[in-house]
Design a protein around this motif. Structure first.
Motif, PDB file in Angstrom:
ATOM      1  N   ALA A   1      -0.635  -6.395   6.438  1.00 15.21           N
ATOM      2  CA  ALA A   1      -1.239  -6.621   5.117  1.00 15.21           C
ATOM      3  C   ALA A   1      -1.512  -5.289   4.416  1.00 15.21           C
ATOM      4  CB  ALA A   1      -2.542  -7.409   5.277  1.00 15.21           C
ATOM      5  N   ILE A   2      -2.045  -4.321   5.171  1.00 16.06           N
ATOM      6  CA  ILE A   2      -2.310  -3.001   4.583  1.00 16.06           C
ATOM      7  C   ILE A   2      -1.014  -2.341   4.137  1.00 16.06           C
ATOM      8  CG2 ILE A   2      -3.140  -0.675   5.109  1.00 16.06           C
ATOM      9  CD1 ILE A   2      -5.149  -2.004   7.048  1.00 16.06           C
ATOM     10  N   GLN A   3       0.017  -2.440   4.983  1.00 17.30           N
ATOM     11  CA  GLN A   3       1.289  -1.822   4.653  1.00 17.30           C
ATOM     12  C   GLN A   3       1.912  -2.461   3.422  1.00 17.30           C
ATOM     13  OE1 GLN A   3       2.462   0.852   6.276  1.00 17.30           O
ATOM     14  NE2 GLN A   3       4.101   0.978   4.759  1.00 17.30           N
ATOM     15  N   LEU A   4       1.770  -3.777   3.291  1.00 21.66           N
ATOM     16  CA  LEU A   4       2.315  -4.458   2.115  1.00 21.66           C
ATOM     17  C   LEU A   4       1.598  -4.022   0.845  1.00 21.66           C
ATOM     18  CD1 LEU A   4       2.929  -8.089   3.451  1.00 21.66           C
ATOM     19  CD2 LEU A   4       4.645  -6.388   2.806  1.00 21.66           C
ATOM     20  N   ILE A   5       0.275  -3.898   0.942  1.00 20.84           N
ATOM     21  CA  ILE A   5      -0.490  -3.422  -0.213  1.00 20.84           C
ATOM     22  C   ILE A   5      -0.026  -2.020  -0.602  1.00 20.84           C
ATOM     23  CG2 ILE A   5      -2.784  -2.713  -1.004  1.00 20.84           C
ATOM     24  CD1 ILE A   5      -3.931  -4.948   0.777  1.00 20.84           C
ATOM     25  N   SER A   6       0.122  -1.162   0.409  1.00 19.37           N
ATOM     26  CA  SER A   6       0.583   0.197   0.149  1.00 19.37           C
ATOM     27  C   SER A   6       1.970   0.206  -0.477  1.00 19.37           C
ATOM     28  CB  SER A   6       0.593   0.983   1.469  1.00 19.37           C
ATOM     29  OG  SER A   6       1.164   2.257   1.284  1.00 19.37           O
ATOM     30  N   THR A   7       2.870  -0.603   0.078  1.00 20.26           N
ATOM     31  CA  THR A   7       4.244  -0.642  -0.423  1.00 20.26           C
ATOM     32  C   THR A   7       4.301  -1.136  -1.850  1.00 20.26           C
ATOM     33  OG1 THR A   7       5.099  -1.011   1.816  1.00 20.26           O
ATOM     34  CG2 THR A   7       6.539  -1.608  -0.008  1.00 20.26           C
ATOM     35  N   VAL A   8       3.582  -2.223  -2.123  1.00 20.10           N
ATOM     36  CA  VAL A   8       3.605  -2.810  -3.467  1.00 20.10           C
ATOM     37  C   VAL A   8       3.074  -1.827  -4.506  1.00 20.10           C
ATOM     38  CG1 VAL A   8       2.576  -4.595  -4.922  1.00 20.10           C
ATOM     39  CG2 VAL A   8       3.504  -5.205  -2.689  1.00 20.10           C
ATOM     40  N   MET A   9       1.949  -1.189  -4.211  1.00 15.55           N
ATOM     41  CA  MET A   9       1.321  -0.314  -5.205  1.00 15.55           C
ATOM     42  C   MET A   9       2.059   1.013  -5.352  1.00 15.55           C
ATOM     43  SD  MET A   9      -2.765  -1.027  -4.846  1.00 15.55           S
ATOM     44  CE  MET A   9      -3.002  -0.241  -6.431  1.00 15.55           C
ATOM     45  N   LEU A  10       2.421   1.626  -4.219  1.00 17.02           N
ATOM     46  CA  LEU A  10       3.080   2.925  -4.307  1.00 17.02           C
ATOM     47  C   LEU A  10       4.487   2.814  -4.890  1.00 17.02           C
ATOM     48  CD1 LEU A  10       1.950   4.545  -0.937  1.00 17.02           C
ATOM     49  CD2 LEU A  10       1.145   5.078  -3.245  1.00 17.02           C
ATOM     50  N   ALA A  11       5.149   1.680  -4.678  1.00 15.93           N
ATOM     51  CA  ALA A  11       6.471   1.486  -5.280  1.00 15.93           C
ATOM     52  C   ALA A  11       6.400   1.455  -6.801  1.00 15.93           C
ATOM     53  CB  ALA A  11       7.107   0.198  -4.757  1.00 15.93           C
ATOM     54  N   ARG A  12       5.229   1.134  -7.326  1.00 15.94           N
ATOM     55  CA  ARG A  12       5.049   1.077  -8.780  1.00 15.94           C
ATOM     56  C   ARG A  12       4.406   2.343  -9.342  1.00 15.94           C
ATOM     57  NH1 ARG A  12       5.480  -3.680  -6.569  1.00 15.94           N
ATOM     58  NH2 ARG A  12       6.187  -5.496  -7.768  1.00 15.94           N
ATOM     59  N   LEU A  13       3.845   3.177  -8.459  1.00 19.57           N
ATOM     60  CA  LEU A  13       3.201   4.418  -8.903  1.00 19.57           C
ATOM     61  C   LEU A  13       4.088   5.654  -8.712  1.00 19.57           C
ATOM     62  CD1 LEU A  13      -0.387   3.837  -7.422  1.00 19.57           C
ATOM     63  CD2 LEU A  13       0.270   3.734  -9.837  1.00 19.57           C
TER      64      LEU A  13
END
Length: 518
Positions: free
Chosen positions: A39-51
């Motif tokens: 779950a943490i990795q998905l949050i990181s992936t989703v947000m950093l992919a957009r930042l």
């Protein structure tokens, strides 16, 4: 925990039913932690992919391809030696601590100085800065290696799992905060170093042990030789796992590597969250059964059956919904990653099975055999990559999936020879799951081929609905096919039995576990 008694001997000891229960409870802890980590990795992936941009990820990947090999210098070697050895005392552990820390300090300095060479190799000057930043983490990570190994030897997996999850959370928060402030690739560097610092502090807090000054013990040399074989094998395996990044970054550019790496991360994430957390649990358990080949083979067959049942389903399902997963998780700007991810999909299930090869070699105390097999694995993989490179990142992804299937049978044949674990046992454990996944995947693809979901708008809501509907259809067909091929509910019973064992422990087992923790 306090790992050693006043005489310097290691405290915890488990056997029989207590060993099995602690192993299952340890597996429960690591799998639960994996769910949080996912779950943490998905949050990181989703947000950093957009930042951040694909180039930011590509530049950092160019450096981590080498730095992670040095970070693992003691983690993959001394950890396995501490866990696998029949007896370990505090003086041998202290010697290993100082040896590992000193070597890591030298490696960190050398890596920082080599940044300019890497920059010339890739033709990207930003690589020099990233190498300097990540070199700090090489030394920090080394300080906790022996402490973590002692905790794992005691089968105190709940604590180590929680520590790892906290480290991932620290990485995610740090990276996102720095990315929001416009730090670009430095946000990823800061997150990696922050995670290593968090894990090290946590390990010191969990394992209340201060290393003594170095002294002769008579066991240090044997531990070093064992660790050297394990690390040598790890280097070969790591080279096999990362030569794709090296080739894509060298042959193309940072942007192409960024698209490829994010697709690979989604591929590896689905596998690592299922199998990697169980490595130390399986190693600690099987190491205690290496003198009982019958029980050893029975435990291994059961583990492979459950891995295949879950892994083949995940593999087929993610192949089916790959484009929608990329649309949902990474966003439309990462569309070039979707085709790459679809080609990774067929290799996920067999990758999980190959990941258990190390359990056999290490639990039998045969790191040399694992090293020799890794030479074969590296040669085959590099050959396939060389053939596939003209087709770009997509060709490399296809070569990955093919390599896992090509190597599966010979890998288990070679690993299982010392305990007479034959190919018939492997095939009998997995063939029904492989067939069920293939048949269910083909049937589901045929059903949804001409539905409106195939032509849905590009937004995240449409992608989410497509994933849910396609996955429900696939799982339904897969379970039905599995029941038919097994002539009953045997795989579901095995999974249900495991889930029951992962539940609350009886009072006497809790008392035993508490004794170990103390």
């Amino acid at each position: 925990m306090i790992p050693f008694d006043p005489s310097g001997a290691f405290r915890p000891g488990t056997e029989g039913h207590e060993l099995r229960r602690l192993a299952v409870r340890g597996a429960a802890a690591t799998v639960s932690a994996s769910a949080f980590a996912l779950a943490i990795q998905l949050i990181s992936t989703v947000m950093l992919a957009r930042l951040l941009t694909p180039t930011d990820f590509g530049v950092v990947t160019m450096v981590t391809t080498f730095s992670l090999l040095l970070v693992s210098f003691g983690l993959n070697g001394f950890t396995d030696a501490v866990i696998q050895f029949e007896a370990i005392d505090q003086f041998t552990a202290s010697n290993l601590f100082w040896l590992n820390s000193g070597a890591a300090l030298v490696l960190a300095i050398v890596f920082a100085a080599a940044g300019s060479l890497l920059a010339r190799f890739y033709g990207n000057p930003l690589v020099t800065n990233v190498a300097a930043g990540l070199s700090v983490g090489i030394f920090i990570a080394s300080l906790s290696v022996i402490h973590q190994a002692l905790i794992k030897r005691a089968m105190y997996f709940t604590a180590t799992s929680a520590n790892d999850v906290i480290g991932r959370a620290v990485n995610t928060v740090t990276s996102i905060l720095f990315a929001l402030r416009g730090w670009g690739y430095w946000a990823l560097v800061a997150g990696i170093v922050a995670q290593q610092l968090s894990v090290t502090i946590g390990a010191f807090w969990l394992c209340r042990w201060v290393p003594s000054l170095p002294r002769r013990t008579g066991n240090t040399g044997e531990a070093i030789r064992f660790a050297a074989k394990v690390y040598g094998r790890f280097c070969l395996g790591y080279s096999t796992q990362n030569i794709d990044n090296l080739l894509v970054g060298w042959r193309f550019n940072a942007m192409a590597l960024g698209f490829y790496k994010k697709a690979y991360d989604l591929f590896a994430l689905s596998g690592s969250q299922l199998i990697a957390p169980l490595h130390n649990v399986a190693l600690a358990s099987l190491s205690k059964l290496n003198r009982d080949p019958v029980r050893f083979r029975r435990y291994l067959v059961n583990a492979l059956g459950i891995i295949a049942f879950v892994g083949m389903a995940v593999s087929a399902d993610l192949t089916l919904v790959g484009k929608d997963v990329v649309r949902l998780v990474l966003g439309p700007q990462w569309s070039k990653s979707s085709r790459i991810f679809e080609l990774f999909g067929p290799g996920i299930g067999v990758m999980l099975l190959n990941g258990s090869i190390g359990w056999i070699h290490l639990s039998l105390g045969k790191p040399g055999r694992w090293f020799r097999w890794s030479l074969v694995e590296l040669a085959v993989t590099v050959l396939l990559f060389g053939v596939a490179l003209p087709w770009g990142p997509e060709g490399i992804a296809a070569a990955w999936s093919i390599s896992y299937w090509v190597l599966l049978i010979p890998a288990f044949w070679y690993a299982g020879r010392p305990v007479e674990f034959g190919l018939s046992a492997l095939i009998n454990a997995i063939w029904r799951h492989v067939s069920a996944a293939l048949l269910a995947g083909l049937a589901s693809a045929a059903i949804i081929r001409d539905t409106p979901l195939r032509y849905s708008p590009p937004g995240a809501p449409a992608a989410l609905w497509a994933i849910i509907i396609d996955s429900v259809l696939f799982v339904t067909v897969y379970l039905g096919t599995s029941i038919v091929l097994h002539w009953g509910l045997e795989p579901l019973r095995q999974l249900a039995s495991l889930l029951r064992e992962l539940g609350p422990a009886p009072k006497e087992t809790e008392s035993a576990a508490e004794a170990v923790r103390s």
